[in-house]
Design a protein around this motif. Structure first.
Motif, PDB file in Angstrom:
ATOM      1  N   HIS A   1       0.812  -1.215   0.000  1.00 49.54           N
ATOM      2  CA  HIS A   1       0.000   0.000   0.000  1.00 49.54           C
ATOM      3  C   HIS A   1       0.845   1.265   0.000  1.00 49.54           C
ATOM      4  O   HIS A   1       0.417   2.288  -0.552  1.00 49.54           O
ATOM      5  CB  HIS A   1      -0.991  -0.029   1.168  1.00 49.54           C
ATOM      6  CG  HIS A   1      -2.142  -0.932   0.921  1.00 49.54           C
ATOM      7  ND1 HIS A   1      -2.383  -2.059   1.651  1.00 49.54           N
ATOM      8  CD2 HIS A   1      -3.107  -0.888  -0.047  1.00 49.54           C
ATOM      9  CE1 HIS A   1      -3.453  -2.674   1.177  1.00 49.54           C
ATOM     10  NE2 HIS A   1      -3.909  -1.994   0.139  1.00 49.54           N
ATOM     11  N   ARG A   2       2.006   1.214   0.567  1.00 51.81           N
ATOM     12  CA  ARG A   2       2.876   2.385   0.489  1.00 51.81           C
ATOM     13  C   ARG A   2       3.351   2.613  -0.944  1.00 51.81           C
ATOM     14  O   ARG A   2       3.389   3.753  -1.419  1.00 51.81           O
ATOM     15  CB  ARG A   2       4.057   2.225   1.441  1.00 51.81           C
ATOM     16  CG  ARG A   2       3.661   2.384   2.909  1.00 51.81           C
ATOM     17  CD  ARG A   2       4.818   2.092   3.842  1.00 51.81           C
ATOM     18  NE  ARG A   2       4.417   2.287   5.241  1.00 51.81           N
ATOM     19  CZ  ARG A   2       5.133   1.876   6.280  1.00 51.81           C
ATOM     20  NH1 ARG A   2       6.298   1.247   6.081  1.00 51.81           N
ATOM     21  NH2 ARG A   2       4.707   2.097   7.516  1.00 51.81           N
ATOM     22  N   LYS A   3       3.689   1.537  -1.653  1.00 55.40           N
ATOM     23  CA  LYS A   3       4.117   1.666  -3.045  1.00 55.40           C
ATOM     24  C   LYS A   3       2.943   2.075  -3.940  1.00 55.40           C
ATOM     25  O   LYS A   3       3.083   2.956  -4.798  1.00 55.40           O
ATOM     26  CB  LYS A   3       4.725   0.353  -3.531  1.00 55.40           C
ATOM     27  CG  LYS A   3       6.035   0.001  -2.870  1.00 55.40           C
ATOM     28  CD  LYS A   3       6.536  -1.366  -3.318  1.00 55.40           C
ATOM     29  CE  LYS A   3       7.821  -1.751  -2.605  1.00 55.40           C
ATOM     30  NZ  LYS A   3       8.279  -3.127  -2.990  1.00 55.40           N
TER      31      LYS A   3
ATOM     32  N   GLY B   1       0.332   3.633  -2.935  1.00 53.86           N
ATOM     33  CA  GLY B   1       0.012   5.002  -2.544  1.00 53.86           C
ATOM     34  C   GLY B   1       0.904   6.017  -3.227  1.00 53.86           C
ATOM     35  O   GLY B   1       0.447   7.105  -3.610  1.00 53.86           O
ATOM     36  N   ASP B   2       2.176   5.685  -3.396  1.00 53.80           N
ATOM     37  CA  ASP B   2       3.091   6.592  -4.099  1.00 53.80           C
ATOM     38  C   ASP B   2       2.609   6.830  -5.531  1.00 53.80           C
ATOM     39  O   ASP B   2       2.611   7.971  -6.021  1.00 53.80           O
ATOM     40  CB  ASP B   2       4.505   6.011  -4.121  1.00 53.80           C
ATOM     41  CG  ASP B   2       5.207   6.089  -2.770  1.00 53.80           C
ATOM     42  OD1 ASP B   2       4.726   6.842  -1.894  1.00 53.80           O
ATOM     43  OD2 ASP B   2       6.230   5.395  -2.600  1.00 53.80           O
TER      44      ASP B   2
ATOM     45  N   ASP C   1       0.268   4.681   7.010  1.00 49.77           N
ATOM     46  CA  ASP C   1       0.676   6.076   7.196  1.00 49.77           C
ATOM     47  C   ASP C   1       1.066   6.741   5.878  1.00 49.77           C
ATOM     48  O   ASP C   1       2.173   7.256   5.719  1.00 49.77           O
ATOM     49  CB  ASP C   1       1.838   6.140   8.199  1.00 49.77           C
ATOM     50  CG  ASP C   1       2.142   7.567   8.653  1.00 49.77           C
ATOM     51  OD1 ASP C   1       1.238   8.410   8.601  1.00 49.77           O
ATOM     52  OD2 ASP C   1       3.305   7.822   9.047  1.00 49.77           O
ATOM     53  N   HIS C   2       0.128   6.717   4.939  1.00 47.49           N
ATOM     54  CA  HIS C   2       0.381   7.315   3.620  1.00 47.49           C
ATOM     55  C   HIS C   2      -0.777   8.249   3.284  1.00 47.49           C
ATOM     56  O   HIS C   2      -1.948   7.853   3.387  1.00 47.49           O
ATOM     57  CB  HIS C   2       0.504   6.232   2.551  1.00 47.49           C
ATOM     58  CG  HIS C   2       1.114   6.714   1.276  1.00 47.49           C
ATOM     59  ND1 HIS C   2       0.487   7.614   0.439  1.00 47.49           N
ATOM     60  CD2 HIS C   2       2.317   6.436   0.696  1.00 47.49           C
ATOM     61  CE1 HIS C   2       1.257   7.854  -0.607  1.00 47.49           C
ATOM     62  NE2 HIS C   2       2.379   7.153  -0.481  1.00 47.49           N
TER      63      HIS C   2
END
Length: 283
Positions: free
Chosen positions: A130-132, A134-135, A171-172
């Motif tokens: 999800h962080r990737k 999200g980016d 946390d994104h």
């Protein structure tokens, strides 16, 4: 507050044959529609966005992680890469459509179970995914709105507390959560209190009756739901999601074996009355 309608009641891929339906949804008073993105290209969605602009409908997107070869929780690195590539595809399609929000259970493969609850390793892999994703979403000016599903459709994220805790870890800024009245009716001891639980991450709301039929025709406590949403200062989409039997694969996945309403038209015509009346009565 904006009122939307999820087009999965009719189709998994919106095309020219649905344009009359879109015009009638607009005529009924909706601000927008929720477009399923399960197949197609960004060019297709760009053209659909132009049609929606002409009709005067805004839009959001709903999608899923469709199969185990695209499982973001998999221990296999190639499978996780395929999941991220799939996420980039539906983000690109959503951006082309002009949809700023992508909702749905975009955290695990819908309907897949391991026989136990989520593991710490799966959680770690999900957060990295999800962080990737999200980016990429942030670069496209799109926000992901993760949906917790009931325990009969999903094992990874099933409650508002679990979703809120997970999003705390992700946390994104481009990865948020959503509240769905159908799933909350099954999983939450107090569905109204659960709105407060997810509020800090909540960017989207699905309005769905306990039987997946017309909002206001079942036993969801709509007065309390609208009151809690308004008290939380929520001012985003209230999007009706109802399911029928027009899509056999979706009907099977959501366990819809009978009709819950006299016609699809009755759902969006009566459903909007429920929202307007319920929201207008709350203070």
């Amino acid at each position: 507050m904006k009122i939307g309608f999820n087009l999965l009641l009719w189709t998994g891929h919106v095309g020219e044959d649905h344009y009359p339906l879109l015009r009638d949804i607009k005529k009924t008073g909706y601000d927008g529609v929720e477009v399923p993105v399960f197949e197609g290209t960004p060019d297709h969605y760009a053209r659909l966005g132009e049609v929606l602009d002409r009709i005067g409908l805004e839009r959001t997107v709903v999608t899923i992680m469709p199969s185990l070869d695209k499982d973001p929780l998999s221990a296999d690195q190639a499978t996780r890469k395929a999941a991220l590539d799939h996420a980039k595809w539906f983000i690109d399609c959503s951006a082309a459509l002009g949809a700023p929000i992508i909702g749905g259970p975009i955290h695990s493969v819908h309907g897949h179970f391991t026989g136990s609850g989520p593991t710490a390793a799966e959680r770690k892999r999900g957060i990295a995914f999800h962080r990737k994703a999200g980016d990429h979403a942030a670069r496209k000016n799109v926000r992901l709105a993760l949906e917790a599903l009931n325990r009969f459709e999903c094992y990874f994220l099933t409650t508002m507390q679990g979703l809120a805790d997970y999003l705390d870890e992700v946390d994104h800024p481009a990865v948020s959560g959503m509240y769905d009245t159908f799933h909350a009716n099954i999983e939450e001891a107090d569905p109204i209190k659960a709105i407060r639980t997810i509020r800090r991450h909540m960017s989207h709301v699905h309005i769905s009756e306990n039987d997946r039929g017309t909002p206001g025709k079942g036993h969801v406590d709509w007065a309390a739901t609208y009151k809690a949403l308004k008290a939380s200062k929520y001012d985003g989409w209230l999007t009706i999601e109802a399911f029928g039997r027009s899509l056999p694969a979706l009907a099977a996945a959501t366990r819809v074996w009978r009709d819950f309403f006299p016609s699809p038209e009755s759902v969006y015509r009566d459903g909007i009355k429920n929202i307007r009346k319920g929201w207008g009565r709350t203070r």
